[in-house]
Design a protein around this motif. Structure first.
Motif, PDB file in Angstrom:
ATOM      1  N   VAL A 178       0.862  -1.183   0.000  1.00 25.21           N
ATOM      2  CA  VAL A 178       0.000   0.000   0.000  1.00 25.21           C
ATOM      3  C   VAL A 178       0.898   1.232   0.000  1.00 25.21           C
ATOM      4  N   MET A 179       0.616   2.149  -0.932  1.00 28.09           N
ATOM      5  CA  MET A 179       1.328   3.418  -0.986  1.00 28.09           C
ATOM      6  C   MET A 179       0.316   4.536  -0.766  1.00 28.09           C
ATOM      7  N   GLU A 180       0.677   5.456   0.142  1.00 26.08           N
ATOM      8  CA  GLU A 180      -0.200   6.590   0.424  1.00 26.08           C
ATOM      9  C   GLU A 180       0.539   7.894   0.209  1.00 26.08           C
ATOM     10  N   MET A 181      -0.200   8.886  -0.284  1.00 24.56           N
ATOM     11  CA  MET A 181       0.297  10.245  -0.422  1.00 24.56           C
ATOM     12  C   MET A 181      -0.678  11.139   0.344  1.00 24.56           C
ATOM     13  N   PRO A 182      -0.405  11.390   1.643  1.00 24.63           N
ATOM     14  CA  PRO A 182      -1.355  12.124   2.485  1.00 24.63           C
ATOM     15  C   PRO A 182      -1.738  13.501   1.956  1.00 24.63           C
ATOM     16  N   GLY A 223      -4.280  12.845  -0.626  1.00 22.79           N
ATOM     17  CA  GLY A 223      -5.338  11.945  -0.185  1.00 22.79           C
ATOM     18  C   GLY A 223      -5.432  10.673  -1.015  1.00 22.79           C
ATOM     19  N   GLU A 224      -4.386  10.356  -1.790  1.00 21.63           N
ATOM     20  CA  GLU A 224      -4.422   9.176  -2.651  1.00 21.63           C
ATOM     21  C   GLU A 224      -3.824   7.957  -1.963  1.00 21.63           C
ATOM     22  N   ARG A 225      -4.339   6.803  -2.335  1.00 27.42           N
ATOM     23  CA  ARG A 225      -3.819   5.529  -1.858  1.00 27.42           C
ATOM     24  C   ARG A 225      -3.788   4.567  -3.046  1.00 27.42           C
ATOM     25  N   ILE A 226      -2.675   3.900  -3.220  1.00 31.58           N
ATOM     26  CA  ILE A 226      -2.559   2.861  -4.238  1.00 31.58           C
ATOM     27  C   ILE A 226      -2.434   1.544  -3.491  1.00 31.58           C
ATOM     28  N   ARG A 227      -3.400   0.671  -3.699  1.00 30.84           N
ATOM     29  CA  ARG A 227      -3.428  -0.598  -2.983  1.00 30.84           C
ATOM     30  C   ARG A 227      -3.030  -1.729  -3.930  1.00 30.84           C
ATOM     31  N   ASN A 278      -1.437  -2.529  -8.997  1.00 28.68           N
ATOM     32  CA  ASN A 278      -1.903  -1.172  -9.273  1.00 28.68           C
ATOM     33  C   ASN A 278      -0.739  -0.187  -9.329  1.00 28.68           C
ATOM     34  N   MET A 279       0.270  -0.379  -8.464  1.00 27.26           N
ATOM     35  CA  MET A 279       1.437   0.500  -8.497  1.00 27.26           C
ATOM     36  C   MET A 279       2.178   0.336  -9.816  1.00 27.26           C
ATOM     37  N   LEU A 280       2.334  -0.889 -10.276  1.00 33.33           N
ATOM     38  CA  LEU A 280       2.995  -1.143 -11.553  1.00 33.33           C
ATOM     39  C   LEU A 280       2.225  -0.465 -12.687  1.00 33.33           C
ATOM     40  N   ALA A 281       0.914  -0.587 -12.687  1.00 31.03           N
ATOM     41  CA  ALA A 281       0.093   0.034 -13.737  1.00 31.03           C
ATOM     42  C   ALA A 281       0.233   1.552 -13.705  1.00 31.03           C
ATOM     43  N   MET A 282       0.235   2.145 -12.499  1.00 34.60           N
ATOM     44  CA  MET A 282       0.393   3.594 -12.389  1.00 34.60           C
ATOM     45  C   MET A 282       1.765   4.017 -12.904  1.00 34.60           C
ATOM     46  N   GLN A 283       2.817   3.318 -12.465  1.00 38.84           N
ATOM     47  CA  GLN A 283       4.166   3.666 -12.908  1.00 38.84           C
ATOM     48  C   GLN A 283       4.315   3.517 -14.423  1.00 38.84           C
ATOM     49  N   SER A 284       3.743   2.485 -14.982  1.00 42.55           N
ATOM     50  CA  SER A 284       3.851   2.244 -16.419  1.00 42.55           C
ATOM     51  C   SER A 284       3.118   3.312 -17.228  1.00 42.55           C
ATOM     52  N   SER A 285       2.151   3.983 -16.620  1.00 43.47           N
ATOM     53  CA  SER A 285       1.381   5.027 -17.291  1.00 43.47           C
ATOM     54  C   SER A 285       1.919   6.423 -17.030  1.00 43.47           C
ATOM     55  N   PHE A 286       2.927   6.538 -16.166  1.00 48.34           N
ATOM     56  CA  PHE A 286       3.452   7.841 -15.771  1.00 48.34           C
ATOM     57  C   PHE A 286       3.978   8.564 -17.009  1.00 48.34           C
ATOM     58  N   PRO A 287       3.492   9.802 -17.275  1.00 48.55           N
ATOM     59  CA  PRO A 287       3.888  10.497 -18.508  1.00 48.55           C
ATOM     60  C   PRO A 287       5.401  10.732 -18.641  1.00 48.55           C
ATOM     61  N   LYS A 288       6.031  11.261 -17.603  1.00 46.06           N
ATOM     62  CA  LYS A 288       7.471  11.544 -17.654  1.00 46.06           C
ATOM     63  C   LYS A 288       8.039  11.383 -16.250  1.00 46.06           C
ATOM     64  N   PRO A 289       8.599  10.212 -15.941  1.00 49.35           N
ATOM     65  CA  PRO A 289       9.148  10.005 -14.590  1.00 49.35           C
ATOM     66  C   PRO A 289      10.270  11.000 -14.294  1.00 49.35           C
ATOM     67  N   PRO A 290      10.395  11.385 -13.036  1.00 50.47           N
ATOM     68  CA  PRO A 290      11.429  12.358 -12.670  1.00 50.47           C
ATOM     69  C   PRO A 290      12.800  11.709 -12.557  1.00 50.47           C
ATOM     70  N   ASP A 301       8.548  -9.190   6.476  1.00 47.37           N
ATOM     71  CA  ASP A 301       9.569 -10.127   6.962  1.00 47.37           C
ATOM     72  C   ASP A 301      10.502 -10.618   5.853  1.00 47.37           C
ATOM     73  N   ASP A 302      10.066 -10.484   4.604  1.00 49.39           N
ATOM     74  CA  ASP A 302      10.857 -10.921   3.454  1.00 49.39           C
ATOM     75  C   ASP A 302      11.724  -9.787   2.883  1.00 49.39           C
ATOM     76  N   GLY A 303      11.682  -8.600   3.499  1.00 46.99           N
ATOM     77  CA  GLY A 303      12.476  -7.472   3.024  1.00 46.99           C
ATOM     78  C   GLY A 303      11.828  -6.677   1.910  1.00 46.99           C
ATOM     79  N   ARG A 304      10.570  -6.990   1.591  1.00 53.16           N
ATOM     80  CA  ARG A 304       9.855  -6.267   0.535  1.00 53.16           C
ATOM     81  C   ARG A 304       9.088  -5.091   1.145  1.00 53.16           C
ATOM     82  N   ILE A 305       8.852  -4.080   0.332  1.00 57.07           N
ATOM     83  CA  ILE A 305       8.146  -2.888   0.801  1.00 57.07           C
ATOM     84  C   ILE A 305       6.667  -3.233   0.988  1.00 57.07           C
ATOM     85  N   LEU A 306       6.190  -3.058   2.200  1.00 64.47           N
ATOM     86  CA  LEU A 306       4.805  -3.341   2.547  1.00 64.47           C
ATOM     87  C   LEU A 306       3.984  -2.057   2.560  1.00 64.47           C
ATOM     88  N   ARG A 307       4.463  -1.071   3.292  1.00 63.70           N
ATOM     89  CA  ARG A 307       3.794   0.242   3.396  1.00 63.70           C
ATOM     90  C   ARG A 307       4.767   1.293   2.888  1.00 63.70           C
TER      91      ARG A 307
END
Length: 137
Positions: free
Chosen positions: A45-49, A52-56, A60-72, A109-115
Motif C-alpha cells: 500500500v502506498m499513500e500520499m497524504p 489523499g491518494e492511496r494505491i493498494r 496497481n502500483m505497476l500500472a500507475m508507474q507504467s502510465s506515468f507520462p514523464k518520470p522524474p 519479513d521478506d524485506g519487501r516494501i509493505l507500506r
C-alpha cells in the motif's frame, strides 16, 4: 534474485544503513517499473497524504508507474532507519518542477516494501522575519 531485494533484506536484518542506501540508489537509478514490482509485497500500500491518494496492491502500483507520462530524475539525499522501518529523503526533478520528497517505508519479513508513505514539498522562500537566525542552503 534481485540485488536490490538482497540489500533491503540485509539492511532489515542487520540495521545496515549503507546497504539500504545502496539498494535505494540502485532502485532510483537503474530499475524500471517491472523490476521495482519485485521489491513490493503483494499486499503493498502506498499513500500520499497531501493528495489523499492511496494505491493498494503492487499490481496497481505497476500500472500507475507504467502510465506515468514523464518520470522524474531522483537525487538521493539521505537514508535513515533500522529493521523494518526506513526513511528516504530525495529530490525529484520533473524538468519543469522540483519536489523535495520524504518516503517512509515499512518492510515485511521478506524485506519487501509493505507500506510506502510519501510526503512532497516544493521549495519556498523563507520568511523575512527569521533570516537573522538561519543559514540559506
Amino acid at each position: 534474485m534481485n540485488p536490490v531485494l538482497e540489500l533491503f533484506r540485509r539492511a532489515a536484518a542487520t540495521d545496515d544503513a549503507d546497504a539500504m542506501r545502496e539498494g535505494v540508489e540502485l532502485m532510483f537509478g537503474d530499475l524500471d517499473a517491472e523490476s521495482e514490482y519485485e521489491l513490493r509485497a503483494p499486499d503493498y500500500v502506498m499513500e500520499m497524504p497531501q493528495s489523499g491518494e492511496r494505491i493498494r496492491g503492487r499490481d496497481n502500483m505497476l500500472a500507475m508507474q507504467s502510465s506515468f507520462p514523464k518520470p522524474p530524475s531522483i537525487t538521493l539525499r539521505r537514508v535513515a532507519g533500522a529493521g523494518r522501518f526506513w526513511t528516504v529523503e530525495g529530490v525529484n526533478d520533473y524538468g519543469d518542477e522540483v519536489w523535495h520528497v520524504i518516503v517512509v517505508w515499512e518492510l515485511n519479513d521478506d524485506g519487501r516494501i509493505l507500506r510506502d508513505t510519501r510526503y512532497y514539498s516544493q521549495k519556498f522562500d523563507p520568511p523575512e522575519w527569521r533570516r537573522h537566525w538561519v543559514e540559506l542552503a
